[in-house]
Design a protein around this motif. Structure first.
Motif, PDB file in Angstrom:
ATOM      1  N   ASN A  65       7.699  -1.638   0.700  1.00 54.32           N
ATOM      2  CA  ASN A  65       7.748  -0.179   0.885  1.00 54.32           C
ATOM      3  C   ASN A  65       7.602   0.157   2.374  1.00 54.32           C
ATOM      4  O   ASN A  65       6.529   0.581   2.814  1.00 54.32           O
ATOM      5  N   HIS A  67       8.272   2.583   4.183  1.00 52.66           N
ATOM      6  CA  HIS A  67       7.814   3.931   4.529  1.00 52.66           C
ATOM      7  C   HIS A  67       6.289   4.019   4.578  1.00 52.66           C
ATOM      8  O   HIS A  67       5.729   4.956   5.141  1.00 52.66           O
ATOM      9  N   TYR A  68       5.592   3.035   4.026  1.00 53.43           N
ATOM     10  CA  TYR A  68       4.125   3.016   4.092  1.00 53.43           C
ATOM     11  C   TYR A  68       3.612   2.868   5.529  1.00 53.43           C
ATOM     12  O   TYR A  68       2.486   3.211   5.822  1.00 53.43           O
ATOM     13  N   GLU A  70       4.202   4.588   7.916  1.00 45.35           N
ATOM     14  CA  GLU A  70       3.921   5.921   8.455  1.00 45.35           C
ATOM     15  C   GLU A  70       2.505   6.376   8.123  1.00 45.35           C
ATOM     16  O   GLU A  70       1.987   7.293   8.745  1.00 45.35           O
TER      17      GLU A  70
END
Length: 76
Positions: A65, A67-68, A70
């Motif tokens: 993942n 996007h984690y 961020e």
């Protein structure tokens, strides 16, 4: 004095080195940038040094993942 390695995401203790005499060079901490040192190393009142790292489980979650990255904390 102990050097405690702890996952920055889930808080799991990954290891502990108990040394009476140790220095940053011995542990490779002298290779970190000033910014990384500020982010990763915390000195405790009892003399211990807490080093934030990442465990295999959280590393795998970040890989799956992206996007984690961020988030400061992605495990609730």
């Amino acid at each position: 004095m102990s050097f405690v390695y702890q996952c920055r995401h889930c808080g799991q203790t990954l290891g502990k080195i108990e040394q009476q005499v140790a220095d940053a060079a011995m542990l490779g901490l002298d290779k970190l940038s000033i910014e990384d040192k500020k982010e990763m190393i915390q000195y405790q009142e009892n003399g211990d040094v807490q080093i934030k790292t990442i465990c295999e489980s959280c590393e795998e979650s970040l890989g799956t993942n992206p996007h984690y990255h961020e988030l400061d904390f992605f495990i609730q």
